[in-house]
Design a protein around this motif. Structure first.
Motif, PDB file in Angstrom:
ATOM      1  N   LEU A   1      39.310  47.171  -6.496  1.00 43.86           N
ATOM      2  CA  LEU A   1      39.650  46.711  -5.150  1.00 43.86           C
ATOM      3  C   LEU A   1      38.528  47.043  -4.163  1.00 43.86           C
ATOM      4  O   LEU A   1      38.141  46.200  -3.344  1.00 43.86           O
ATOM      5  CB  LEU A   1      40.964  47.343  -4.695  1.00 43.86           C
ATOM      6  CG  LEU A   1      41.413  46.983  -3.279  1.00 43.86           C
ATOM      7  CD1 LEU A   1      41.572  45.478  -3.125  1.00 43.86           C
ATOM      8  CD2 LEU A   1      42.708  47.705  -2.921  1.00 43.86           C
ATOM      9  N   LYS A   2      38.008  48.246  -4.265  1.00 41.81           N
ATOM     10  CA  LYS A   2      36.898  48.638  -3.387  1.00 41.81           C
ATOM     11  C   LYS A   2      35.699  47.713  -3.594  1.00 41.81           C
ATOM     12  O   LYS A   2      35.039  47.297  -2.633  1.00 41.81           O
ATOM     13  CB  LYS A   2      36.506  50.082  -3.671  1.00 41.81           C
ATOM     14  CG  LYS A   2      35.389  50.594  -2.778  1.00 41.81           C
ATOM     15  CD  LYS A   2      35.060  52.056  -3.092  1.00 41.81           C
ATOM     16  CE  LYS A   2      33.917  52.545  -2.206  1.00 41.81           C
ATOM     17  NZ  LYS A   2      33.562  53.972  -2.506  1.00 41.81           N
TER      18      LYS A   2
ATOM     19  N   ASP B   1      49.586  46.620   0.197  1.00 43.90           N
ATOM     20  CA  ASP B   1      49.323  47.556   1.293  1.00 43.90           C
ATOM     21  C   ASP B   1      47.893  48.070   1.242  1.00 43.90           C
ATOM     22  O   ASP B   1      47.242  48.236   2.281  1.00 43.90           O
ATOM     23  CB  ASP B   1      50.304  48.732   1.216  1.00 43.90           C
ATOM     24  CG  ASP B   1      51.745  48.305   1.452  1.00 43.90           C
ATOM     25  OD1 ASP B   1      51.955  47.252   2.091  1.00 43.90           O
ATOM     26  OD2 ASP B   1      52.662  49.014   0.990  1.00 43.90           O
ATOM     27  N   ALA B   2      47.398  48.310   0.022  1.00 46.20           N
ATOM     28  CA  ALA B   2      46.030  48.813  -0.120  1.00 46.20           C
ATOM     29  C   ALA B   2      45.015  47.787   0.374  1.00 46.20           C
ATOM     30  O   ALA B   2      44.029  48.136   1.026  1.00 46.20           O
ATOM     31  CB  ALA B   2      45.765  49.174  -1.581  1.00 46.20           C
ATOM     32  N   VAL B   3      45.272  46.501   0.075  1.00 47.96           N
ATOM     33  CA  VAL B   3      44.369  45.435   0.528  1.00 47.96           C
ATOM     34  C   VAL B   3      44.347  45.374   2.053  1.00 47.96           C
ATOM     35  O   VAL B   3      43.278  45.303   2.677  1.00 47.96           O
ATOM     36  CB  VAL B   3      44.795  44.071  -0.057  1.00 47.96           C
ATOM     37  CG1 VAL B   3      43.996  42.942   0.582  1.00 47.96           C
ATOM     38  CG2 VAL B   3      44.612  44.051  -1.564  1.00 47.96           C
ATOM     39  N   VAL B   4      45.520  45.411   2.664  1.00 46.35           N
ATOM     40  CA  VAL B   4      45.613  45.331   4.128  1.00 46.35           C
ATOM     41  C   VAL B   4      44.982  46.554   4.771  1.00 46.35           C
ATOM     42  O   VAL B   4      44.224  46.447   5.751  1.00 46.35           O
ATOM     43  CB  VAL B   4      47.085  45.181   4.559  1.00 46.35           C
ATOM     44  CG1 VAL B   4      47.205  45.244   6.078  1.00 46.35           C
ATOM     45  CG2 VAL B   4      47.658  43.865   4.044  1.00 46.35           C
TER      46      VAL B   4
ATOM     47  N   VAL C   1      42.608  41.665   5.235  1.00 48.66           N
ATOM     48  CA  VAL C   1      43.019  40.495   6.019  1.00 48.66           C
ATOM     49  C   VAL C   1      41.858  39.989   6.874  1.00 48.66           C
ATOM     50  O   VAL C   1      41.583  38.778   6.930  1.00 48.66           O
ATOM     51  CB  VAL C   1      44.236  40.824   6.903  1.00 48.66           C
ATOM     52  CG1 VAL C   1      44.520  39.678   7.867  1.00 48.66           C
ATOM     53  CG2 VAL C   1      45.458  41.104   6.037  1.00 48.66           C
ATOM     54  N   GLN C   2      41.178  40.907   7.541  1.00 41.92           N
ATOM     55  CA  GLN C   2      40.036  40.505   8.376  1.00 41.92           C
ATOM     56  C   GLN C   2      38.967  39.807   7.546  1.00 41.92           C
ATOM     57  O   GLN C   2      38.409  38.774   7.949  1.00 41.92           O
ATOM     58  CB  GLN C   2      39.432  41.737   9.064  1.00 41.92           C
ATOM     59  CG  GLN C   2      40.362  42.396  10.077  1.00 41.92           C
ATOM     60  CD  GLN C   2      41.176  43.541   9.473  1.00 41.92           C
ATOM     61  OE1 GLN C   2      41.671  43.421   8.352  1.00 41.92           O
ATOM     62  NE2 GLN C   2      41.298  44.629  10.223  1.00 41.92           N
TER      63      GLN C   2
ATOM     64  N   VAL D   1      50.606  35.758  -0.247  1.00 42.24           N
ATOM     65  CA  VAL D   1      51.102  36.832  -1.106  1.00 42.24           C
ATOM     66  C   VAL D   1      51.154  38.150  -0.344  1.00 42.24           C
ATOM     67  O   VAL D   1      52.101  38.932  -0.486  1.00 42.24           O
ATOM     68  CB  VAL D   1      50.215  36.963  -2.363  1.00 42.24           C
ATOM     69  CG1 VAL D   1      50.644  38.165  -3.200  1.00 42.24           C
ATOM     70  CG2 VAL D   1      50.285  35.704  -3.209  1.00 42.24           C
ATOM     71  N   LEU D   2      50.150  38.419   0.479  1.00 40.66           N
ATOM     72  CA  LEU D   2      50.150  39.652   1.270  1.00 40.66           C
ATOM     73  C   LEU D   2      51.315  39.701   2.256  1.00 40.66           C
ATOM     74  O   LEU D   2      51.842  40.775   2.564  1.00 40.66           O
ATOM     75  CB  LEU D   2      48.824  39.785   2.033  1.00 40.66           C
ATOM     76  CG  LEU D   2      47.566  40.006   1.205  1.00 40.66           C
ATOM     77  CD1 LEU D   2      46.336  39.993   2.097  1.00 40.66           C
ATOM     78  CD2 LEU D   2      47.643  41.304   0.418  1.00 40.66           C
TER      79      LEU D   2
END
Length: 468
Positions: A294-295, A329-332, A337-338, A363-364
């Motif tokens: 993800l990072k 949640d980790a993505v946001v 999102v930005q 999906v988010l």
């Protein structure tokens, strides 16, 4: 209605007739034949649309195409030709097969597969000759996986084991495996049973510095997780993905390869595409995050957002990972999102990027009111509206944008009016008229936005008398 088909011989005869009977020049005769057959509804996909060379003045019916001339040279020189001559003929055959599917199809019709396979078997001890022979086989089987049989499958496995130290041989062998497994479930299952998966992941690890090999092996692993053979009632895509992850540490292997090739966008695109195929279980999505995947994707979105293809694949991977609520949640929280909105706005004219961007945001937002707030505050809804305006003819963009709007307001009705003020109602109504497929999600979006929508009750649950 199925189109009619003709043989290559019929097409060549028509071209020859135009030249002999009507005294047309070769290009005119060819063009006239193509127009004639297409006007009759004939499918010329598998026809080589070129003037065949005449091998003898006395026997024009024996005219042949260049790919068959190269094949005949390989067939004749199977035992008597020198190594240099065979190598030249093999390269010539490969070049003609790469011209198009029609050339490959014609060669296969003339039994090219056993000829090339024979050369591959004879070249097993000679890496350079083997690369040439496997390259020809890879070109021939591209789009024709049915050519592969048991002997060929065993050859692939033997070559990958015997030459695992040689990146050139391994690369072309992996490419041939990929071609033979695309849209062919039985080939996939047979090769997996034969042990091809550890050979593919092992190739990525052993030759991690080779960008070409990493791309080929990653693509081959992804193909093993496809469910694209319409002839197969059931596929093993999920089982293959599970095996790659659990038994062969595929996630760790691919993420490490991505870190090694962090500056190569083409390699990163392939790796992200494969990771999205492997994220088939909740725990796999979490594993990708824990391994630094993800990072890595967030960094790629931030630093490489100018590259449309890489952005598309990263968004596709994020969309797959976000099937896990914790990952959402980790993505946001990581500013995803930005980055997604910035990427969409940067590539607004690219339908594929807009589709994946809307799908990822959708999906988010699903079952996550707090995420909906972040999406609204960062212009996610506005980007989706702009995507609908820009790609009115793209069914996938319209579908994903409608899904996003529905998810944004399903638990946060206060966002309905701001979205409507952006012009969403008219865009969704237009999408419903243009794309019948999105009727359900489009009407659901209008309903949840508080708009007037006609919902037709297809069945009330009542039944009358039945007649037998």
């Amino acid at each position: 209605m199925a189109k009619r088909r003709i043989t290559q011989e019929t097409f060549d005869a028509a071209v020859r007739e135009n030249m002999e009977e009507f005294e047309m020049a070769s290009e005119e005769a060819l063009r006239e034949a193509v127009e004639q057959f297409e006007s009759q509804g004939v499918d010329l996909t598998c026809i080589v649309k070129a003037v065949a060379a005449v091998s003898s003045e006395d026997t024009p019916e024996e005219s042949t195409h260049e790919v068959l001339q190269a094949l005949d040279s390989l067939r004749i020189g199977d035992n008597s030709a020198s190594v240099t001559e065979v190598e030249a003929d093999m390269k010539r055959f490969t070049e003609h097969c790469l011209v198009g599917f029609a050339q490959r199809f014609l060669a296969a019709q003339k039994d090219a597969y056993p000829v090339i396979l024979s050369h591959c078997k004879k070249s097993v001890e000679e890496p350079e000759a083997l690369v040439n022979a496997l390259s020809a086989l890879a070109a021939l089987t591209n789009g024709q996986p049915d050519l592969l049989e048991a002997e060929g499958k065993q050859l692939f496995l033997d070559v990958l084991k015997k030459h695992r130290e040689d990146p050139s041989v391994t690369c072309v062998a992996v490419r041939t495996v990929r071609h033979c497994c695309l849209k062919h479930e039985q080939n996939r299952q047979d090769l997996v049973k034969g042990g091809v998966l550890p050979l593919l992941t092992g190739a990525v690890t052993q030759h991690s510095e080779s960008a070409a090999l990493v791309k080929e092996a990653s693509a081959a692993l992804r193909v093993m997780c496809y469910d694209d053979d319409i002839r197969a009632t059931f596929g093993n895509a999920h089982e293959h993905a599970k095996s790659i992850v659990l038994e062969h540490k595929g996630l760790k292997v691919l993420i490490q390869a991505a870190k090694t090739h962090f500056e190569d966008t083409s390699v990163l695109s392939e790796l992200c595409a494969t990771l999205s195929r492997l994220a088939v279980r909740n725990e796999f999505c979490q594993d990708i995050c824990d391994l630094g995947g993800l990072k890595l994707m967030m960094t790629l979105l931030a630093d490489s957002y100018e590259t449309a293809e890489l952005v598309r694949q990263v968004l596709s991977a994020l969309r797959a990972l976000a099937g896990n609520d914790d990952v959402k949640d980790a993505v946001v929280n990581a500013g995803g999102v930005q980055y997604i909105v910035i990427a969409m706005n940067r590539h607004m004219n690219n339908a594929a990027v807009c589709e994946q961007g809307c799908g990822c945001l959708s999906v988010l937002a699903l079952r996550k009111p707090e995420n909906c707030q972040v999406i609204m505050e960062n212009g996610g809804a506005l980007a989706a509206v702009q995507a609908m305006k820009t790609h009115t003819n793209s069914l996938n963009v319209q579908n994903q944008a409608c899904m996003l709007m529905r998810n944004l307001v399903a638990r946060m009705p206060q966002y309905s009016q701001p979205i409507l003020d952006m012009g969403a109602e008219a865009l969704i109504a237009q999408a419903l008229l243009t794309h019948q497929y999105i009727a359900d999600v489009g009407k659901a979006a209008l309903r949840d936005l508080g708009c007037q929508v006609e919902l037709r009750e297809l069945w009330t649950g009542e039944h009358g008398s039945l007649s037998y």
